[in-house]
Design a protein around this motif. Sequence first.
Motif, mmCIF file in Angstrom:
data_model
loop_
_atom_site.group_PDB
_atom_site.id
_atom_site.type_symbol
_atom_site.label_atom_id
_atom_site.label_comp_id
_atom_site.label_asym_id
_atom_site.label_seq_id
_atom_site.Cartn_x
_atom_site.Cartn_y
_atom_site.Cartn_z
ATOM 1 N N ILE A 185 -2.944 -1.617 9.078
ATOM 2 C CA ILE A 185 -2.400 -2.906 8.690
ATOM 3 C C ILE A 185 -2.746 -3.263 7.257
ATOM 4 O O ILE A 185 -1.913 -3.739 6.505
ATOM 5 N N HIS A 186 -3.995 -3.017 6.855
ATOM 6 C CA HIS A 186 -4.391 -3.389 5.497
ATOM 7 C C HIS A 186 -3.607 -2.590 4.474
ATOM 8 O O HIS A 186 -3.217 -3.091 3.427
ATOM 9 N N ARG A 187 -3.356 -1.335 4.779
ATOM 10 C CA ARG A 187 -2.604 -0.487 3.863
ATOM 11 C C ARG A 187 -1.164 -0.979 3.756
ATOM 12 O O ARG A 187 -0.560 -0.996 2.707
ATOM 13 N N GLN A 188 -0.597 -1.396 4.912
ATOM 14 C CA GLN A 188 0.773 -1.902 4.914
ATOM 15 C C GLN A 188 0.856 -3.188 4.104
ATOM 16 O O GLN A 188 1.798 -3.403 3.357
ATOM 17 N N LYS A 189 -0.147 -4.068 4.265
ATOM 18 C CA LYS A 189 -0.177 -5.310 3.507
ATOM 19 C C LYS A 189 -0.285 -5.022 2.014
ATOM 20 O O LYS A 189 0.322 -5.701 1.194
ATOM 21 N N GLY A 190 -1.028 -3.946 1.656
ATOM 22 C CA GLY A 190 -1.159 -3.589 0.254
ATOM 23 C C GLY A 190 0.174 -3.209 -0.360
ATOM 24 O O GLY A 190 0.464 -3.571 -1.505
ATOM 25 N N THR A 192 3.130 -4.307 0.651
ATOM 26 C CA THR A 192 3.914 -5.547 0.544
ATOM 27 C C THR A 192 3.498 -6.352 -0.686
ATOM 28 O O THR A 192 4.348 -6.852 -1.435
ATOM 29 N N ASP A 193 2.189 -6.496 -0.870
ATOM 30 C CA ASP A 193 1.691 -7.247 -2.032
ATOM 31 C C ASP A 193 2.099 -6.563 -3.347
ATOM 32 O O ASP A 193 2.443 -7.231 -4.323
ATOM 33 N N TYR A 194 2.044 -5.241 -3.356
ATOM 34 C CA TYR A 194 2.402 -4.487 -4.565
ATOM 35 C C TYR A 194 3.872 -4.710 -4.921
ATOM 36 O O TYR A 194 4.213 -4.918 -6.086
ATOM 37 N N LEU A 195 4.741 -4.662 -3.930
ATOM 38 C CA LEU A 195 6.172 -4.887 -4.178
ATOM 39 C C LEU A 195 6.417 -6.289 -4.720
ATOM 40 O O LEU A 195 7.227 -6.480 -5.634
ATOM 41 N N ARG A 196 5.716 -7.267 -4.146
ATOM 42 C CA ARG A 196 5.918 -8.645 -4.584
ATOM 43 C C ARG A 196 5.455 -8.860 -6.019
ATOM 44 O O ARG A 196 6.125 -9.527 -6.802
ATOM 45 N N THR A 197 4.306 -8.277 -6.380
ATOM 46 C CA THR A 197 3.751 -8.528 -7.714
ATOM 47 C C THR A 197 4.357 -7.651 -8.808
ATOM 48 O O THR A 197 4.314 -8.010 -9.979
ATOM 49 N N HIS A 198 4.938 -6.482 -8.430
ATOM 50 C CA HIS A 198 5.447 -5.560 -9.444
ATOM 51 C C HIS A 198 6.970 -5.512 -9.547
ATOM 52 O O HIS A 198 7.498 -5.071 -10.566
ATOM 53 N N TYR A 199 7.655 -5.963 -8.492
ATOM 54 C CA TYR A 199 9.116 -5.835 -8.517
ATOM 55 C C TYR A 199 9.856 -7.170 -8.626
ATOM 56 O O TYR A 199 10.922 -7.227 -9.227
ATOM 57 N N PHE A 200 9.303 -8.232 -8.073
ATOM 58 C CA PHE A 200 9.952 -9.527 -8.238
ATOM 59 C C PHE A 200 9.992 -9.941 -9.710
ATOM 60 O O PHE A 200 11.048 -10.337 -10.227
ATOM 61 N N PRO A 201 8.857 -9.852 -10.435
ATOM 62 C CA PRO A 201 8.913 -10.184 -11.873
ATOM 63 C C PRO A 201 9.882 -9.271 -12.638
ATOM 64 O O PRO A 201 10.557 -9.719 -13.571
ATOM 65 N N LYS A 256 4.897 6.260 -9.169
ATOM 66 C CA LYS A 256 4.066 7.185 -8.391
ATOM 67 C C LYS A 256 3.030 6.453 -7.532
ATOM 68 O O LYS A 256 2.658 6.924 -6.455
ATOM 69 N N LYS A 257 2.562 5.321 -8.030
ATOM 70 C CA LYS A 257 1.572 4.562 -7.257
ATOM 71 C C LYS A 257 2.177 4.073 -5.947
ATOM 72 O O LYS A 257 1.546 4.155 -4.884
ATOM 73 N N LEU A 258 3.412 3.579 -5.993
ATOM 74 C CA LEU A 258 4.088 3.114 -4.786
ATOM 75 C C LEU A 258 4.336 4.275 -3.823
ATOM 76 O O LEU A 258 4.129 4.153 -2.618
ATOM 77 N N HIS A 259 4.766 5.432 -4.380
ATOM 78 C CA HIS A 259 4.986 6.613 -3.528
ATOM 79 C C HIS A 259 3.697 6.992 -2.807
ATOM 80 O O HIS A 259 3.703 7.309 -1.614
ATOM 81 N N SER A 260 2.589 6.966 -3.556
ATOM 82 C CA SER A 260 1.296 7.344 -2.983
ATOM 83 C C SER A 260 0.883 6.382 -1.876
ATOM 84 O O SER A 260 0.387 6.795 -0.817
ATOM 85 N N MET A 261 1.107 5.085 -2.087
ATOM 86 C CA MET A 261 0.733 4.077 -1.087
ATOM 87 C C MET A 261 1.554 4.243 0.188
ATOM 88 O O MET A 261 1.012 4.210 1.301
#
Length: 577
Positions: A185-190, A192-201, A256-261
């Motif tokens: 779950i924590h990894r999945q939440k990570g 989600t948070d990454y997409l919100r902070t890196h792709y919305f802006p 690559k960071k997103l792919h790795s996650m």
Amino acid sequence: MRKEIRRKFRLKTAFLVLLLAAGTAVVLLLNTSPKELFLLSEYKAYEQMKAELAKQHSESWEFSKKRMEQPSISHARFKAKMEMSNWTYDPDRAAIEKIFKNAEMIIKTEKDPKKHAGNYHVALNLENEQAFDMDIIYTNSQIGMRVPFLYSKFLYLYSDEYGEFMKKIYPFYKGPETLEFSQVIHRQKGVTDYLRTHYFPFLIDQLKEDNFTLEKRGKYRFRGETIHVKKVTLSLTPKETKILLNRCLERLIKDKKLHSMIGAQMETKEKLSGSAEVHKEASSSGKIETEIVNGLKQVQKKLQRTTFPRGFSSILFIDKKGRIIDRTMELTVATSSSEQAVWSVHTKHIRYGQGQRVKEFTFRRVLAGGHKERIAVQVASEIKGEKKKQVEDLQISLNREAETVKFKMNSVIGKNKGGRQTIRRSFTFTAPGEKAHRLPDKISGEVKQVQDVSTMKKYSNQRTDIKAAIKDKKYGGAFSFIVEKESKLTDKMKSDLLAKDFTSEANLNKMTDAQIAEVQREISLNIVSLMNRLGLFGGAFGYPFADDPHVEDLYKEDPSAEEVFNSRTAEHGEPIF
């Protein structure tokens, strides 16, 4: 005296600061650009949706979160009754009705997320008699399962022997060598948070001020009332639409960071479930990352052959409080000169009258060109009252060409009083039309939901009663379900099974061919015995020996095995908790 003067001075200063802050906020709102107004309104709509869900489910969510962090025990009960008409001509259906006329399943669970250990006991009762039960135990080091009516002993396996065992079943197996029971779950939440902070802006930056237009002092009429609104439109030309999508894909391909996650998350899920198929090579994190990139590149290639003849548009009507009351989004996609698809989404959330609200969601897809196809999904709800109780009328319709399926439900939702709430619903499902003949003509019924949840007192009690009637030209009838679940947070696990000594049980990885054959023989004998007890022989399910008068003798050749089965059934008749 000086202290009093200082106190008044501090209060005045604080008041001025607040006044200046409020004034600044008002000025900012009044002078926001069309782009800022559009984005702020969408953000406010998102926060409003979160607040509504939190108000309704916050206590349940908090309790579920606690169950993922500390030991807990739960007891769930599913009870079903079924009475069907016009089924007597079909022996298979008659047998099903007989079995499930009064069926009950009980599931008892005890688990400790931190120790990655748990114990499950499942029992199925038919006609007030236990048909079978099952125990499952897992820890970081081993997993064991026992189904007494099939085999008397626990079948267990050490976690680090999983790969070795799978290779015995399938020599070319290349899956995980070890079973891991861990949380993802924590990894999945990570992610989600990454997409919100890196792709919305990133998406916001891609949109230019010229893409937005604002019309002030508009009027929106709804059911005799006039709402003063602002109309904000986001418009992208066909070229701009394609450029935006292509840039998003390029960013995703290079990230690559997103792919790795995502790769690590999927790999962990696979190990958690032990779901690697024996006929396929295991999906390592690196392989998953490669597959993600290749998949995105394929989408990018397809995008190059795709056009957007009318581009993309999103139109918002915003009331004086900055709330979106109406939204329309539209995108036209053409994959060839002979085929175009118009995708549109229309939403409404309008407050009117005395505490009344209307919420609507409509999705449409229309194909034009060589052939036409129309798909429409509409969800509409009328909501009245909020303080003591809330009444909601919900309508859902699905249209596909000439086929229409409709669902209507009236709900009376009691006030949530510290986790205690009662909800009563009545519903109707209809599927008229020639193409919908595979579904019943009408299903109607009632639902009662009662919940009492307290995270502070460490318990959760829930009960759902469902009664339904089926009306159809071919068959009809009635059925009911009762679902009860009681859960408690505990300090530690109490089950003795977790400390069980498995040395006298059956290790799957150490069994010889002769032992496996003996297990198969006992299981086959017990399955036939169960089917006889349930009356599934004698024509039901097309059993090939149904009419053989010697069938009973055929499966009672070994009285000693039958005696073992009966003794084991009696031994495990009581629940383990």
